[in-house]
Scaffold this motif. Structure first.
Motif, short mmCIF file in Angstrom:
data_model
loop_
_atom_site.label_atom_id
_atom_site.label_comp_id
_atom_site.label_asym_id
_atom_site.label_seq_id
_atom_site.Cartn_x
_atom_site.Cartn_y
_atom_site.Cartn_z
N VAL A 1 0.86 -1.19 0.00
CA VAL A 1 0.00 0.00 0.00
C VAL A 1 0.90 1.24 0.00
N PRO B 1 -3.76 2.05 7.31
CA PRO B 1 -4.90 1.50 8.08
C PRO B 1 -6.21 1.55 7.31
N ALA C 1 3.27 -2.81 13.30
CA ALA C 1 4.62 -2.27 13.55
C ALA C 1 4.89 -1.17 12.55
N GLY C 2 5.44 -0.07 13.03
CA GLY C 2 5.73 1.05 12.13
C GLY C 2 5.74 2.34 12.92
N MET D 1 0.96 5.61 12.69
CA MET D 1 0.34 4.53 11.92
C MET D 1 -0.25 3.46 12.86
N ALA E 1 12.27 10.13 13.82
CA ALA E 1 11.76 8.76 13.92
C ALA E 1 12.58 7.97 14.92
N VAL F 1 10.31 4.15 17.93
CA VAL F 1 10.33 2.71 18.12
C VAL F 1 9.82 2.28 19.47
N1 LIG Z 1 8.06 -2.78 16.26
C1 LIG Z 1 7.75 -1.63 15.69
O1 LIG Z 1 6.69 -1.05 15.90
C2 LIG Z 1 8.71 -1.01 14.75
C3 LIG Z 1 8.61 0.33 14.47
N2 LIG Z 1 9.46 0.91 13.59
C4 LIG Z 1 9.28 2.34 13.37
O2 LIG Z 1 8.61 2.48 12.13
C5 LIG Z 1 8.95 3.73 11.58
C6 LIG Z 1 9.26 3.50 10.14
O3 LIG Z 1 9.58 4.72 9.55
P1 LIG Z 1 9.58 4.90 8.00
O4 LIG Z 1 10.18 3.71 7.36
O5 LIG Z 1 10.18 6.25 7.74
O6 LIG Z 1 8.03 4.90 7.67
P2 LIG Z 1 7.21 5.99 6.86
O7 LIG Z 1 7.14 7.27 7.58
O8 LIG Z 1 7.75 6.00 5.48
O9 LIG Z 1 5.73 5.37 6.90
C7 LIG Z 1 5.47 4.02 6.66
C8 LIG Z 1 3.98 3.82 6.50
O10 LIG Z 1 3.28 4.31 7.61
C9 LIG Z 1 2.27 5.23 7.20
N3 LIG Z 1 2.18 6.31 8.18
C10 LIG Z 1 3.19 7.11 8.59
N4 LIG Z 1 2.73 7.99 9.50
C11 LIG Z 1 1.41 7.73 9.66
C12 LIG Z 1 0.38 8.29 10.47
N5 LIG Z 1 0.63 9.31 11.31
N6 LIG Z 1 -0.86 7.76 10.39
C13 LIG Z 1 -1.12 6.73 9.54
N7 LIG Z 1 -0.19 6.16 8.76
C14 LIG Z 1 1.05 6.65 8.81
C15 LIG Z 1 2.74 5.74 5.87
O11 LIG Z 1 1.63 6.15 5.10
C16 LIG Z 1 3.39 4.51 5.29
O12 LIG Z 1 2.41 3.65 4.75
C17 LIG Z 1 10.09 4.30 12.38
O13 LIG Z 1 9.57 5.28 13.23
C18 LIG Z 1 10.57 3.11 13.20
O14 LIG Z 1 11.09 3.53 14.41
C19 LIG Z 1 10.40 0.20 12.92
C20 LIG Z 1 10.55 -1.15 13.17
C21 LIG Z 1 9.74 -1.85 14.13
#
Ligand SMILES: NC(=O)C1=CN([C@@H]2O[C@H](COP(=O)(O)OP(=O)(O)OC[C@H]3O[C@@H](n4cnc5c(N)ncnc54)[C@H](O)[C@@H]3O)[C@@H](O)[C@H]2O)C=CC1
Length: 417
Positions: free
Chosen positions: A326, A334, A351-352, A356, A397, A402
């Motif tokens: 997506v 979501p 996770a993200g 998100m 980020a 995380v």
């Molecule tokens: N266990 C976990 O939860 C993990 C979390 N992460 C975190 O994930 C993040 C990844 O960053 P990037 O690769 O730069 O991702 P990104 O910022 O490029 O976003 C990835 C996806 O999340 C969506 N998204 C981003 N912000 C959003 C919001 N406020 N509401 C709804 N959707 C949203 C985007 O549309 C995209 O589909 C980092 O903050 C990292 O720390 C990474 C690995 C594991």
């Protein structure tokens, strides 16, 4: 010990827990200091380091991130003060996690004194002998849980592992996949994360999820995105090379698969959040469960889906796996999940970025997925007092992004510790 909560009945006759007397006093103090939280935290550290200068060595040179963590952890503990199961897990994790910083039981009294010293000064209106007694009881109970957890862990596991970088694959200009060889077996479960320190930023620790289930060769894989002002992530992406040695703390996190059931999985991985999701898919495959797994993989643009090839390979191998890429042109991740479904019979994993995950949890709950079936690593953030949208998105980020443990995982960030 802290006083236990009592319960009463609301208008409908349902039982609602009433906070204990100590919880009421502790929360009253926190409410009073909330508007001057920065000052309280600075004063706390000043007191701590003046009284016990050796403790300064346990903390990173720059204390900016650390300051926020202290208050977040305190709020989390205060909010759940009567929930002994939660405290046992949260503080136990914190106590074990503090071993890698060199924290020992003898450090706790100094932290408690500095905490009370800072509260006395800034909670002038509500502070009295009763409040002080409540804080001393709370701190004593909290620190004891942490000390006990650390000492039990000593018998079982090292305080940290050294891990050599054995490969470094730059997938995009700012995302690297690192493979590490730990110096001793590193037991963890698919879906968990580690805390990592690089040689270039001593005492600055960051969380990274494992991108693979445990492997027979014991190697570990991480996906790292270099973020602006993210010292650790920039070093890992642009500086780390095979042969460099990192330090790892113990594994943590409860985003793991329950193999006692055969419920299907619904997984949302945003950006590098796809790392633990891939580990979960491997885990299901290794257990031969053949449960239906749907992975929604979100990224800003098509070329940001840096691990799509791997996921497509897995999809080809396993008929029970469906991968749904997506991009933002298609709308928020979501939302894409909401439009499909139904998902009510699935276990959900997210996770993200925090924003998100927050939106994903709302969408899933709205679509009828029970809360206890929704797993992610932002437990503290999503249950924190006053955690509004500002807390959701902002900041680098690396700092904001995380895992729930994030808020907890730096020396004495708890103090309350
Ligand atoms: N266990 C976990 O939860 C993990 C979390 N992460 C975190 O994930 C993040 C990844 O960053 P990037 O690769 O730069 O991702 P990104 O910022 O490029 O976003 C990835 C996806 O999340 C969506 N998204 C981003 N912000 C959003 C919001 N406020 N509401 C709804 N959707 C949203 C985007 O549309 C995209 O589909 C980092 O903050 C990292 O720390 C990474 C690995 C594991």
């Amino acid at each position: 010990m802290m006083d236990g909560p009592t319960s009463t009945k609301d208008g409908t006759g349902a039982r609602i827990a009433e906070p204990s007397a100590d919880a009421v006093l502790v929360r009253r103090t926190l409410e009073e200091i909330a508007p001057v939280a920065d000052k309280v935290t600075s004063y706390f550290y000043a007191l701590l380091f003046v009284r016990d200068p050796a403790l300064r060595e346990l903390f990173p040179a720059a204390m900016d991130v650390q300051r926020d963590r202290l208050l977040k952890a305190l709020l989390t503990v205060a909010e759940r003060m009567d929930d002994s199961a939660f405290l046992g897990e949260y503080l136990g994790h914190l106590g074990r996690g503090h071993r890698k910083y060199g924290v020992v039981a003898a450090h706790y009294p100094a932290v408690g004194e500095a905490l009370i010293g800072a509260l006395v000064r800034y909670a002038e209106r509500s502070w009295d002998a009763e409040t002080e007694a409540a804080w001393v009881r709370a701190y004593t109970a909290i620190s004891q849980i942490m000390i006990d957890a650390a000492s039990q862990d000593e018998a079982k596991a090292p305080a940290w592992w050294q891990a050599e970088v054995v490969s470094h694959d730059l997938r995009t200009p700012d995302i690297a996949v690192l493979t590490l060889r730990p110096d001793a077996p590193y037991p963890f479960l698919a879906g968990q994360y580690t805390t990592l320190e690089t040689p270039w930023w001593p005492r600055v620790w960051r969380h990274y999820s494992f991108a693979s289930a445990p492997r027979p060769d014991g190697l570990l894989t991480l996906h790292v995105k270099s973020v602006p002002a993210g010292w650790v992530s920039r070093a890992l992406v642009h500086r780390a090379r095979p042969g460099d040695v990192l330090r790892l703390g113990p594994p943590a996190g409860s985003m793991t698969v329950d193999h006692a059931t055969d419920t299907g999985l619904l997984c949302l991985g945003g950006g590098t959040g796809i790392a633990p999701i891939k580990a979960l898919v491997e885990d299901v495959a290794e257990h031969g469960d053949r449960r239906q797994v749907d992975v929604f993989y979100g990224a800003r643009r098509g070329h940001d889906l840096y691990d799509m090839d791997t996921l497509l390979r897995l999809q080809k191998t396993f008929p029970w796996l469906a991968v749904h890429p997506v991009t933002e042109a298609q709308g928020p991740l979501p939302e894409a999940v909401r439009e499909t479904g139904p998902w009510t019979e699935r276990d959900a994993y997210l996770a993200g970025p925090l924003g998100m995950v927050r939106q994903g949890v709302d969408v899933l709950r709205g679509a009828g997925v029970p809360s206890e079936r929704i797993r992610h690593d932002f437990l503290a953030e999503l249950s924190a007092v006053g955690a509004g949208p500002a807390a959701a998105g902002g900041g680098s980020a690396e700092v904001g992004g995380v895992h729930g443990a994030h808020a907890l995982d730096v020396p004495v960030e708890v103090v309350a510790q």
